[in-house]
Design an enzyme around this catalytic site. Structure first.
Site, PDB file in Angstrom:
ATOM      1  N   CYS A 190     -12.091  21.414  35.395  1.00 51.61           N
ATOM      2  CA  CYS A 190     -11.463  21.425  36.713  1.00 51.61           C
ATOM      3  C   CYS A 190     -10.067  20.807  36.617  1.00 51.61           C
ATOM      4  CB  CYS A 190     -12.327  20.647  37.715  1.00 51.61           C
ATOM      5  SG  CYS A 190     -12.346  18.861  37.421  1.00 51.61           S
TER       6      CYS A 190
ATOM      7  N   GLU B 101     -16.237  15.461  30.892  1.00 46.49           N
ATOM      8  CA  GLU B 101     -14.978  15.340  30.158  1.00 46.49           C
ATOM      9  C   GLU B 101     -14.363  13.958  30.327  1.00 46.49           C
ATOM     10  OE1 GLU B 101     -14.784  19.569  32.085  1.00 46.49           O
ATOM     11  OE2 GLU B 101     -15.783  17.652  32.477  1.00 46.49           O
TER      12      GLU B 101
ATOM     13  N   CYS C 137     -10.040  17.077  35.457  1.00 46.88           N
ATOM     14  CA  CYS C 137     -10.307  16.943  34.028  1.00 46.88           C
ATOM     15  C   CYS C 137      -9.143  17.459  33.190  1.00 46.88           C
ATOM     16  CB  CYS C 137     -11.608  17.637  33.668  1.00 46.88           C
ATOM     17  SG  CYS C 137     -13.049  16.798  34.385  1.00 46.88           S
TER      18      CYS C 137
ATOM     19  N   HIS D 294     -17.204  13.142  35.621  1.00 44.44           N
ATOM     20  CA  HIS D 294     -17.436  14.429  34.968  1.00 44.44           C
ATOM     21  C   HIS D 294     -17.609  14.171  33.471  1.00 44.44           C
ATOM     22  CE1 HIS D 294     -15.464  17.195  38.222  1.00 44.44           C
ATOM     23  NE2 HIS D 294     -16.283  16.290  38.748  1.00 44.44           N
TER      24      HIS D 294
END
Length: 155
Positions: free
Chosen positions: A89, A61, A92, A59
């Site tokens: 999410c 992040e 993260c 992801h």
């Protein structure tokens, strides 16, 4: 710094994150971008790449946090602000908390999977030993439109 200056700075960094999200979209990845700022400058930036990297943890992040740790030569990212185009999410948010990111600014809220203030509220969860100052909704419409259009085109 007054509130207007903060908003201007936040919007500028979010626009940078939006450009990164567009890079993800051009690679057929979910369009999410992230920028990590320290002492007023960008120390790491990334966009979603789980498909291209064959990595479910890739992801935006997570990739930005990894690069920032290498840049600062420290896994603690104290006194940093993370700008991301979508509410993070649970994975993260766990990483953001463990990295000790001081401030989180995101664009679009994620009512189904957001772990800051929607599906979960991990920004100040009592079982974590770090709480995160956060602000959502910065350039919310632009961030949400990018995501909506991306998924609409795939249906």
């Amino acid at each position: 710094m007054d509130l207007q200056q903060v908003n201007t700075v936040d919007e500028a960094w979010m626009r940078h994150a939006l450009r990164l999200a567009q890079r993800a979209e051009s690679m057929a990845e979910v369009p999410v971008g992230a920028v990590l700022v320290h002492n007023g400058g960008c120390i790491a930036e990334a966009w979603n790449r789980p498909i291209g990297l064959n990595d479910p943890t890739a992801h935006a992040e997570i990739l930005a946090l990894r690069d920032a740790g290498r840049a600062l030569k420290n896994y603690r990212l104290i006194n940093t602000t993370l700008y991301v185009t979508l509410e993070p999410c649970v994975m993260c948010m766990g990483a953001i908390s463990h990295a000790r990111v001081s401030r989180l600014v995101f664009g679009a809220f994620d009512g189904k999977r957001g772990a800051v203030c929607n599906a979960l509220n991990l920004a100040d969860a009592s079982f974590l030993n770090h709480s995160i100052n956060w602000q959502g909704g910065v350039l919310e419409e632009e961030c949400a439109t990018l995501l909506r259009d991306f998924f609409r085109a795939r249906r």
